[in-house]
Design a protein around this motif. Structure first.
Motif, PDB file in Angstrom:
ATOM      1  N   LEU A  75     -54.261  66.396  60.932  1.00 34.39           N
ATOM      2  CA  LEU A  75     -54.706  67.771  61.149  1.00 34.39           C
ATOM      3  C   LEU A  75     -56.050  68.020  60.475  1.00 34.39           C
ATOM      4  CD1 LEU A  75     -51.312  69.644  60.677  1.00 34.39           C
ATOM      5  CD2 LEU A  75     -52.623  69.477  62.794  1.00 34.39           C
ATOM      6  N   HIS A  76     -56.232  67.454  59.293  1.00 35.38           N
ATOM      7  CA  HIS A  76     -57.496  67.607  58.575  1.00 35.38           C
ATOM      8  C   HIS A  76     -58.635  66.977  59.370  1.00 35.38           C
ATOM      9  CE1 HIS A  76     -60.462  67.299  55.321  1.00 35.38           C
ATOM     10  NE2 HIS A  76     -59.750  68.207  54.678  1.00 35.38           N
ATOM     11  N   SER A 115     -63.899  77.960  67.075  1.00 39.31           N
ATOM     12  CA  SER A 115     -63.515  78.689  65.862  1.00 39.31           C
ATOM     13  C   SER A 115     -62.016  78.949  65.840  1.00 39.31           C
ATOM     14  CB  SER A 115     -64.275  80.016  65.785  1.00 39.31           C
ATOM     15  OG  SER A 115     -65.655  79.809  65.673  1.00 39.31           O
ATOM     16  N   LYS A 116     -61.481  79.310  67.000  1.00 35.27           N
ATOM     17  CA  LYS A 116     -60.037  79.519  67.113  1.00 35.27           C
ATOM     18  C   LYS A 116     -59.292  78.226  66.804  1.00 35.27           C
ATOM     19  CE  LYS A 116     -58.364  79.554  71.261  1.00 35.27           C
ATOM     20  NZ  LYS A 116     -58.085  79.984  72.656  1.00 35.27           N
ATOM     21  N   HIS A 117     -59.769  77.114  67.358  1.00 34.57           N
ATOM     22  CA  HIS A 117     -59.115  75.828  67.116  1.00 34.57           C
ATOM     23  C   HIS A 117     -59.142  75.476  65.631  1.00 34.57           C
ATOM     24  CE1 HIS A 117     -60.460  74.655  71.472  1.00 34.57           C
ATOM     25  NE2 HIS A 117     -59.588  75.648  71.444  1.00 34.57           N
ATOM     26  N   PHE A 118     -60.297  75.685  65.003  1.00 30.98           N
ATOM     27  CA  PHE A 118     -60.421  75.391  63.575  1.00 30.98           C
ATOM     28  C   PHE A 118     -59.425  76.226  62.772  1.00 30.98           C
ATOM     29  CE2 PHE A 118     -62.203  76.356  59.400  1.00 30.98           C
ATOM     30  CZ  PHE A 118     -62.419  75.078  58.896  1.00 30.98           C
ATOM     31  N   SER A 119     -59.317  77.505  63.098  1.00 27.63           N
ATOM     32  CA  SER A 119     -58.396  78.383  62.367  1.00 27.63           C
ATOM     33  C   SER A 119     -56.949  77.970  62.575  1.00 27.63           C
ATOM     34  CB  SER A 119     -58.600  79.836  62.807  1.00 27.63           C
ATOM     35  OG  SER A 119     -59.888  80.299  62.468  1.00 27.63           O
ATOM     36  N   LEU A 120     -56.597  77.625  63.809  1.00 26.99           N
ATOM     37  CA  LEU A 120     -55.229  77.196  64.085  1.00 26.99           C
ATOM     38  C   LEU A 120     -54.885  75.924  63.317  1.00 26.99           C
ATOM     39  CD1 LEU A 120     -55.094  77.809  67.951  1.00 26.99           C
ATOM     40  CD2 LEU A 120     -53.720  79.000  66.233  1.00 26.99           C
ATOM     41  N   LEU A 121     -55.800  74.958  63.319  1.00 28.62           N
ATOM     42  CA  LEU A 121     -55.527  73.677  62.661  1.00 28.62           C
ATOM     43  C   LEU A 121     -55.487  73.812  61.146  1.00 28.62           C
ATOM     44  CD1 LEU A 121     -57.780  71.455  64.933  1.00 28.62           C
ATOM     45  CD2 LEU A 121     -55.295  71.244  64.718  1.00 28.62           C
ATOM     46  N   THR A 122     -56.425  74.573  60.573  1.00 31.68           N
ATOM     47  CA  THR A 122     -56.424  74.717  59.114  1.00 31.68           C
ATOM     48  C   THR A 122     -55.232  75.544  58.643  1.00 31.68           C
ATOM     49  OG1 THR A 122     -57.995  76.562  59.338  1.00 31.68           O
ATOM     50  CG2 THR A 122     -58.904  74.397  58.802  1.00 31.68           C
ATOM     51  N   SER A 123     -54.824  76.526  59.442  1.00 31.32           N
ATOM     52  CA  SER A 123     -53.633  77.298  59.084  1.00 31.32           C
ATOM     53  C   SER A 123     -52.389  76.422  59.144  1.00 31.32           C
ATOM     54  CB  SER A 123     -53.473  78.499  60.020  1.00 31.32           C
ATOM     55  OG  SER A 123     -54.542  79.402  59.867  1.00 31.32           O
ATOM     56  N   ARG A 124     -52.330  75.583  60.164  1.00 35.48           N
ATOM     57  CA  ARG A 124     -51.190  74.666  60.286  1.00 35.48           C
ATOM     58  C   ARG A 124     -51.189  73.661  59.134  1.00 35.48           C
ATOM     59  NH1 ARG A 124     -46.499  74.491  60.933  1.00 35.48           N
ATOM     60  NH2 ARG A 124     -45.479  72.675  61.842  1.00 35.48           N
ATOM     61  N   LEU A 125     -52.368  73.176  58.768  1.00 31.31           N
ATOM     62  CA  LEU A 125     -52.487  72.246  57.645  1.00 31.31           C
ATOM     63  C   LEU A 125     -52.015  72.896  56.353  1.00 31.31           C
ATOM     64  CD1 LEU A 125     -53.570  69.637  56.289  1.00 31.31           C
ATOM     65  CD2 LEU A 125     -55.825  70.727  56.243  1.00 31.31           C
ATOM     66  N   ALA A 165     -49.907  75.321  56.051  1.00 33.16           N
ATOM     67  CA  ALA A 165     -48.456  75.523  56.098  1.00 33.16           C
ATOM     68  C   ALA A 165     -47.702  74.226  55.817  1.00 33.16           C
ATOM     69  CB  ALA A 165     -48.057  76.070  57.471  1.00 33.16           C
ATOM     70  N   LEU A 166     -48.236  73.112  56.300  1.00 32.27           N
ATOM     71  CA  LEU A 166     -47.570  71.820  56.120  1.00 32.27           C
ATOM     72  C   LEU A 166     -47.784  71.245  54.732  1.00 32.27           C
ATOM     73  CD1 LEU A 166     -48.424  70.074  59.512  1.00 32.27           C
ATOM     74  CD2 LEU A 166     -46.169  70.809  58.750  1.00 32.27           C
ATOM     75  N   SER A 167     -48.983  71.427  54.201  1.00 26.93           N
ATOM     76  CA  SER A 167     -49.333  70.778  52.941  1.00 26.93           C
ATOM     77  C   SER A 167     -50.216  71.701  52.108  1.00 26.93           C
ATOM     78  CB  SER A 167     -50.053  69.451  53.230  1.00 26.93           C
ATOM     79  OG  SER A 167     -50.356  68.765  52.045  1.00 26.93           O
ATOM     80  N   PRO A 168     -49.627  72.690  51.433  1.00 24.60           N
ATOM     81  CA  PRO A 168     -50.417  73.668  50.670  1.00 24.60           C
ATOM     82  C   PRO A 168     -51.308  73.047  49.603  1.00 24.60           C
ATOM     83  CG  PRO A 168     -48.136  74.391  50.900  1.00 24.60           C
ATOM     84  CD  PRO A 168     -48.185  72.982  51.384  1.00 24.60           C
ATOM     85  N   SER A 169     -50.943  71.870  49.120  1.00 25.42           N
ATOM     86  CA  SER A 169     -51.730  71.240  48.054  1.00 25.42           C
ATOM     87  C   SER A 169     -52.970  70.531  48.575  1.00 25.42           C
ATOM     88  CB  SER A 169     -50.859  70.241  47.285  1.00 25.42           C
ATOM     89  OG  SER A 169     -50.421  69.200  48.146  1.00 25.42           O
ATOM     90  N   THR A 170     -53.092  70.403  49.897  1.00 25.76           N
ATOM     91  CA  THR A 170     -54.256  69.707  50.460  1.00 25.76           C
ATOM     92  C   THR A 170     -54.902  70.559  51.547  1.00 25.76           C
ATOM     93  OG1 THR A 170     -52.809  68.532  52.017  1.00 25.76           O
ATOM     94  CG2 THR A 170     -53.380  67.403  49.961  1.00 25.76           C
ATOM     95  N   PRO A 171     -55.520  71.686  51.175  1.00 26.73           N
ATOM     96  CA  PRO A 171     -56.181  72.529  52.176  1.00 26.73           C
ATOM     97  C   PRO A 171     -57.393  71.821  52.756  1.00 26.73           C
ATOM     98  CG  PRO A 171     -56.776  73.248  49.989  1.00 26.73           C
ATOM     99  CD  PRO A 171     -55.716  72.199  49.806  1.00 26.73           C
ATOM    100  N   TYR A 172     -57.938  72.407  53.795  1.00 27.79           N
ATOM    101  CA  TYR A 172     -59.104  71.804  54.432  1.00 27.79           C
ATOM    102  C   TYR A 172     -60.251  71.686  53.435  1.00 27.79           C
ATOM    103  CZ  TYR A 172     -62.922  70.836  57.599  1.00 27.79           C
ATOM    104  OH  TYR A 172     -64.001  70.252  58.206  1.00 27.79           O
ATOM    105  N   GLY A 173     -60.861  70.514  53.410  1.00 33.27           N
ATOM    106  CA  GLY A 173     -61.954  70.241  52.489  1.00 33.27           C
ATOM    107  C   GLY A 173     -61.540  69.417  51.297  1.00 33.27           C
ATOM    108  N   SER A 174     -60.228  69.233  51.106  1.00 33.01           N
ATOM    109  CA  SER A 174     -59.754  68.466  49.955  1.00 33.01           C
ATOM    110  C   SER A 174     -59.612  66.987  50.270  1.00 33.01           C
ATOM    111  CB  SER A 174     -58.404  69.020  49.481  1.00 33.01           C
ATOM    112  OG  SER A 174     -57.425  68.903  50.501  1.00 33.01           O
TER     113      SER A 174
END
Length: 432
Positions: A206-207, A250-260, A262-271
């Motif tokens: 997802l990242h 932009s919508k796709h980016f928001s959907l994917l980062t939100s899903r990321l 939700a799945l892995s709070p310790s590894t948000p986008y950019g980590s």
């Protein structure tokens, strides 16, 4: 019960403004759509306007299917063609149509201890007044979430006629940057694509996909800012297509980062490590509008049509229904993006006096692509977008010779084609 369904062309016959967000007003004997740019009104039944202009309208009927009892809408096809296909079906769900952006990402990734003042969506000093100015501002916006917010705001201003102009005919139109800005934390995490290859859990997938979408936002704005001033006769429909594309990405980016998140709070986008390979093709095509459309929108994006179904199926088999829904929305949108690429590639060929646009495309790929245009191909969705087999079968790029020092890198992921292949090919693994 349906009060009434009307079908009218989506471009205003005055100056080509996007009418998909027009206001609808009921008059005594008619219902009219009011263009957001200059307030021209068009009767939705006849297409006539008080200004003397006329928009194309089409007969529409709603009939109940005798087999399943579902109401189906039938629309008269435009004259002068056959074998019409549905390219876009907009989602009803507000969550997918316009998902909220994730929290400002830099603060999460950098784990700042002191509060930072957030940069406003509209700059306090020298706010943009044209679409091209907004495009350059967004390209120079490092924070990905602010980039999304500014994209939404700019597209809204454009669609509702609140900008002074598109700005591509101005002699003082700003130039886009050679490379879009990125947050320091993202720049430090940018690595050789080969180092991303073997990390296969779903959070990493997802990242990686979100990273592609962030670059895709920039590519949509860059083509407008970079080539608009060179083609002052570009019609407003071009900017309508590519602002829609920027909004979709932009919508796709928001959907994917939100899903990321939700799945892995310790590894948000950019980590996690990211790559900048997609921009390599942007750099190669920076001096040719025709080449940019061919390589980015008819090779890279078309490749997405090929690999997305496999990725979706793997998530489905793993029971990840939420990610499947996200990927299905993304895939449907990508068909329309390739359609836009094909439309404007054909347009620029006509402008330059090139009659055989298929051969022109193949020549651009030979010059601006390295290696084979890989299959297997999603023939059905490619054809929906206008890419018949003659465009891509047996096609090989001949761009440059790889220097010896990059031969080892070539074994890894040296461009987004391989990243997409890897994302599609790896099994979906769940951390337990």
């Amino acid at each position: 019960m349906y009060r009434q369904i009307y079908v009218m062309e989506s471009s205003c016959p005055h100056l080509g403004a996007d009418m998909s967000h027009a206001e609808i007003e009921e008059c005594e004997s008619s219902v009219v759509a009011v263009c957001p740019w200059h307030r021209y009104d068009f009767d939705l039944r006849t297409g006539h306007s008080e200004t003397g202009l006329r928009a194309c309208t089409y007969v529409v009927e709603v009939e109940k299917d005798p087999e399943d009892g579902v109401d189906k809408v039938y629309i008269e096809t435009p004259e002068g063609g056959s074998n019409w296909r549905l390219v876009e079906l907009r989602p009803v769900s507000e969550e997918f149509a316009d998902p909220p952006p994730p929290p400002r990402l830099a603060a999460t990734v950098l784990r700042r201890t002191e509060p930072q003042e957030e940069e406003p969506v509209v700059p306090v000093t020298n706010p943009p007044t044209t679409l091209i100015q907004w495009a350059v501002l967004i390209l120079n916006t490092p924070n990905p979430t602010l980039k999304v917010e500014r994209t939404r705001h700019a597209v809204h201003l454009f669609r509702t006629g609140k900008l002074a102009s598109i700005g591509h005919k101005s002699s003082s139109a700003p130039r886009p940057p050679d490379v879009p800005s990125r947050e320091e934390s993202f720049s430090k995490n940018t690595v050789d694509p080969a180092k991303v290859k073997n990390r296969k859990n779903r959070a990493v997938m997802l990242h990686a996909l979100a990273n592609i979408e962030q670059w895709a936002i920039d590519l949509a704005w860059d083509i407008m800012a970079r080539f608009g001033p060179s083609y002052p006769n570009l019609p407003p429909a071009f900017f309508s297509d590519f602002t829609k594309m920027a909004l979709d990405e932009s919508k796709h980016f928001s959907l994917l980062t939100s899903r990321l998140l939700a799945l892995s709070p310790s590894t948000p986008y950019g980590s996690m490590p990211v790559h900048a390979s997609l921009w390599e093709s942007a750099a190669v095509t920076s001096d040719s509008f025709r080449s940019r459309l061919a390589i980015i929108h008819l090779v890279h994006e078309a490749r997405g049509l090929d690999v997305n179904p496999g990725t979706i199926e793997r998530f489905r088999k793993a029971g990840d229904k939420e990610t499947v829904k996200v990927m299905e929305v993304i895939h449907a949108d990508e068909v329309t993006h390739v359609t836009a690429g094909h439309r404007w590639f054909t347009w620029v060929c006509a402008q330059e006096g090139v009659q055989d646009h298929v051969e022109a495309f193949r020549e651009e790929v030979r010059k601006g692509w390295r290696g084979d245009v890989k299959g297997p191909f999603n023939v059905e969705d490619r054809e929906k977008a206008g890419l018949t087999r003659e465009f891509y079968e047996g096609l090989r790029g001949e761009m440059g010779i790889i220097p010896p020092e990059r031969m080892e890198e070539k074994k890894g992921l040296d461009d987004v084609r391989d990243l997409q292949d890897a994302v599609a090919a790896v099994p979906v693994e769940y951390e337990r």
